[in-house]
Each structure stands twice: as structure tokens, then as C-alpha cells.
Design a protein around this motif. Structure first.
Motif, PDB file in Angstrom:
ATOM      1  N   CYS A 132      46.766  44.553  27.584  1.00 20.03           N
ATOM      2  CA  CYS A 132      47.188  43.788  28.754  1.00 20.03           C
ATOM      3  C   CYS A 132      48.627  43.309  28.604  1.00 20.03           C
ATOM      4  O   CYS A 132      49.244  43.424  27.544  1.00 20.03           O
ATOM      5  CB  CYS A 132      46.250  42.610  28.995  1.00 20.03           C
ATOM      6  SG  CYS A 132      46.463  41.241  27.856  1.00 20.03           S
TER       7      CYS A 132
ATOM      8  N   CYS B 118      48.322  43.260  34.052  1.00 21.77           N
ATOM      9  CA  CYS B 118      47.282  42.229  33.948  1.00 21.77           C
ATOM     10  C   CYS B 118      46.043  42.767  34.647  1.00 21.77           C
ATOM     11  O   CYS B 118      46.005  42.872  35.875  1.00 21.77           O
ATOM     12  CB  CYS B 118      47.731  40.917  34.595  1.00 21.77           C
ATOM     13  SG  CYS B 118      46.429  39.653  34.638  1.00 21.77           S
TER      14      CYS B 118
ATOM     15  N   TYR C 162      39.867  40.405  29.059  1.00 24.26           N
ATOM     16  CA  TYR C 162      40.758  41.558  28.891  1.00 24.26           C
ATOM     17  C   TYR C 162      41.698  41.331  27.711  1.00 24.26           C
ATOM     18  O   TYR C 162      41.970  42.253  26.933  1.00 24.26           O
ATOM     19  CB  TYR C 162      41.551  41.800  30.177  1.00 24.26           C
ATOM     20  CG  TYR C 162      40.690  42.194  31.351  1.00 24.26           C
ATOM     21  CD1 TYR C 162      40.055  43.436  31.390  1.00 24.26           C
ATOM     22  CD2 TYR C 162      40.486  41.325  32.417  1.00 24.26           C
ATOM     23  CE1 TYR C 162      39.256  43.802  32.462  1.00 24.26           C
ATOM     24  CE2 TYR C 162      39.688  41.671  33.490  1.00 24.26           C
ATOM     25  CZ  TYR C 162      39.072  42.915  33.512  1.00 24.26           C
ATOM     26  OH  TYR C 162      38.272  43.264  34.571  1.00 24.26           O
TER      27      TYR C 162
ATOM     28  N   TYR D 160      41.911  46.917  25.815  1.00 28.29           N
ATOM     29  CA  TYR D 160      42.824  46.662  26.932  1.00 28.29           C
ATOM     30  C   TYR D 160      44.170  46.173  26.408  1.00 28.29           C
ATOM     31  O   TYR D 160      44.253  45.110  25.804  1.00 28.29           O
ATOM     32  CB  TYR D 160      42.239  45.614  27.891  1.00 28.29           C
ATOM     33  CG  TYR D 160      41.051  46.093  28.678  1.00 28.29           C
ATOM     34  CD1 TYR D 160      41.216  46.754  29.888  1.00 28.29           C
ATOM     35  CD2 TYR D 160      39.759  45.891  28.202  1.00 28.29           C
ATOM     36  CE1 TYR D 160      40.121  47.191  30.614  1.00 28.29           C
ATOM     37  CE2 TYR D 160      38.663  46.328  28.920  1.00 28.29           C
ATOM     38  CZ  TYR D 160      38.852  46.986  30.125  1.00 28.29           C
ATOM     39  OH  TYR D 160      37.765  47.416  30.846  1.00 28.29           O
TER      40      TYR D 160
END
Length: 346
Positions: free
Chosen positions: A145, A153, A137, A143
Motif C-alpha cells: 500500500c 491506498c 491492507y 498488499y
């Protein structure tokens, strides 16, 4: 990959001055589009840096190479009998160094089995310690994150079979460096130098930063500072050490679990000092304090190894796809303790 200018540092001070920003901070900043001076970063082997650039996770206007800096690619004995390893020593040279093989065989083992032969010939120890997480990720530009400045997360409730089983409530990465597992067990010191020529020395264990201290970075490296060396303390006559790792294959996969055991034994095989460090288990190399406490003062035998291995996992909080790591770690810890006690370096 965007275009960038290229430079070659001639001195440590010049190299530190060229690091206008850390890679972690550069990844949090939007690309420079207003014509002003943008990020200037440094590279050694460049294995991880090139990945980040190609994956469009990092942009830089200038990259300065550390390849020609004198003294950063040598391994020498220290006055107290320890070892000083330049940050630009390659993993391959570290793994075959007679000094490392003789005195710190667990470190030689860890670096000899890291990545692939091609990468080991280029990747440096400093770069290995400073590489960014390998969480998919984090590595996917799609993504945003938590570690890249987002608010979530994705691994905690997503594909987390390779992720942390300790300290995973905020960010579930595992530290990507296998060498760090052994170096923490050995009590390694990292040395950093800044643009003014000042040196900063700190224990590697304190240099590495867990998510609850700063979720955006894995270490405390600063802007206009470079990692110059790693120092290992002198060993006692009764010091034993072992490193074991388990991956899905025996090739260049990152480990599912790795364990470094370092302890001092007396003539009766009684443990006087113990370090039990788990890699691929937490966002930083995880010190299994409960296992260390069980070993201290005991004669190292099958029962002691079994008790310590069980205690090491007592506080684990596995995610829904990585519970298999608990019995895997327990087996590796028990085996590593017994091999170290028998002085069978692995």
C-alpha cells in the motif's frame, strides 16, 4: 520472524543511540542480505513491534529494550500543577493512577478500556502513541500500500468500513491510539531525547503527522531519538472533560468512533474554551473546529450540544462503507458535551 540480537539500554542516551532507524523507515527498507549492519530498533512493551515482526512487515538485526531505563515508568506532578507521565508507564498503571483518576479522568477512562487487561498490563503509553496503523491492507504483507512505499491506498475503494471519514483522499487509515484522542484534547506535550542528550518538546497535536505531510509515517519521531515523557498542562478550576467511545463489542475491539471533550465553564455554565477531538475518524486525531467555535461563549445545554455535534460532521467525506460513522459520531459528541457540562466524567 528473522533472528536478531538483543540488548538492554541502561541510559536514555544509549537507548536513543540504539535506534538507528525509526520503525516507519525500517518498514520501507528491504531486509538486509549483504552482511552489513542492518536496522537497530528499540522496544518498550513491544506489543505492536512483535506483531510487525511476526507479520513479516518489519525486520531488524538488533532490538534494544527500554524496560530498565530509570524514570520512564513513573507519573509525577509538575511544578505548575500539571502531570508528567513517563513514556514507559503501562496503560494499566495509567488507568489506575490516583493522580490521573483525580485530575484527568477522561484519560483514565480511555486507557482503562483500551485493548484487553493482558495487553494493558504490558503496553506502554509511549508505544500506544507510536503504534503503526491497524488498517488490514497495511497489515497484510501481500498488499504494497501507499504507506508501505507502494502507489495505491487499497482501502479507499476497498473494505473501508472502519476507516477515516475525514482527510481520507490520500490514505484512509485512522489513528490507532485512543489515548491520543484525549491527550490532544488536553493539549499534551511530548518529550523526545536524542543520542546526544538533547531534549525536544512538541505538542502532541503537532507531533502526529497527517498523510499530506508524509504518507509513510504517523509522527515526527527521528532516528536516534526516543519518546521519553508526555506532559499534561495544569487544569483551570472550571475544566470539565469526558471521553466516550463506541465499538462493535464492549471487549477489546478498536473503537468505531471515540470522542474527547475538554472545556472550561464559568459559573453560568458558559463555555470559555473548548476542545472537541474525534478518534477513529481520520489519520490523526481530528479537531472539530466548527464544533469548538459553536460552543465558545454559549451556555452548554441540549441545543448547544446538538448544534456542535451537527457542525462537527459538516466537512466529513465518508467512504462507501463507513457512512454509518456520521450519525454515530454525532450522537457521541452530543452525549459527551452534555456529560462534560454536567461534570459526569466518563
Amino acid at each position: 520472524m528473522r533472528n536478531f540480537t538483543w540488548g538492554q539500554a541502561q541510559t536514555v542516551m544509549d537507548a536513543a543511540a540504539a535506534a538507528s532507524v525509526t520503525v516507519a523507515d525500517a518498514m520501507l527498507s528491504p531486509p538486509n542480505t549483504n552482511g552489513q549492519a542492518g536496522a537497530s530498533i528499540v522496544k518498550a512493551g513491544g506489543i505492536d513491534l512483535l506483531d510487525l515482526l511476526k507479520e513479516k512487515l518489519l525486520t531488524a538485526d538488533r532490538i534494544t529494550s527500554l524496560k530498565e531505563l530509570p524514570g520512564l515508568d513513573v507519573i509525577t506532578r509538575t511544578e505548575d500543577g500539571g502531570l508528567r507521565i513517563g513514556a514507559a508507564v503501562t496503560l494499566a498503571n495509567l488507568a489506575r493512577s490516583p493522580l490521573v483518576l483525580r485530575h484527568y479522568p477522561a484519560l483514565a477512562n480511555a486507557t482503562a478500556h483500551a485493548a484487553s487487561p493482558q495487553i494493558r498490563n504490558v503496553a506502554t503509553l509511549g508505544g500506544n502513541l507510536l503504534q503503526r496503523p491497524r488498517c488490514w491492507y497495511f497489515r497484510a504483507a501481500e498488499y504494497r500500500c501507499l504507506r508501505k512505499g507502494g502507489g495505491h491506498c487499497f482501502a479507499i475503494h476497498g473494505e473501508n468500513q472502519y476507516h477515516a471519514i475525514f482527510d481520507n483522499q490520500l490514505c484512509a487509515i485512522v489513528h490507532p491510539s485512543t489515548a491520543a484522542t484525549v491527550l490532544v484534547a488536553l493539549g499534551a506535550i511530548v518529550e523526545c531525547a536524542d543520542a546526544m542528550g538533547a531534549a525536544r518538546r512538541v505538542r502532541l497535536e503537532d507531533f502526529l503527522v497527517p498523510p499530506d505531510e508524509d504518507v509513510h509515517r504517523e509522527n515526527s519521531l527521528r532516528a536516534q531519538e526516543i519518546l521519553t515523557a508526555i506532559e499534561l498542562p495544569a487544569l483551570n478550576p472550571g475544566t470539565r472533560m469526558v471521553h466516550l467511545k463506541q465499538g462493535e463489542t464492549d471487549s477489546f475491539d478498536w473503537p468505531l468512533a471515540d470522542v474527547a471533550i475538554v472545556f472550561d465553564l464559568d459559573a453560568e455554565r458558559r463555555c470559555k474554551r473548548a476542545a472537541v477531538i474525534l478518534g477513529a475518524a481520520a489519520p490523526v486525531p481530528h479537531r472539530a473546529k466548527a464544533a469548538e467555535a459553536i460552543l465558545l461563549g454559549r451556555i452548554i445545554d441540549e441545543e448547544a450540544a446538538k448544534d456542535a455535534a451537527h457542525a462537527a460532521l459538516a466537512d466529513a467525506t465518508p467512504l462507501h462503507k463507513n457512512g454509518y460513522k456520521l450519525p454515530l459520531f454525532e450522537t457521541l459528541i452530543r452525549r459527551a458535551i452534555l456529560r462534560a457540562a454536567a461534570d459526569l466524567h466518563a
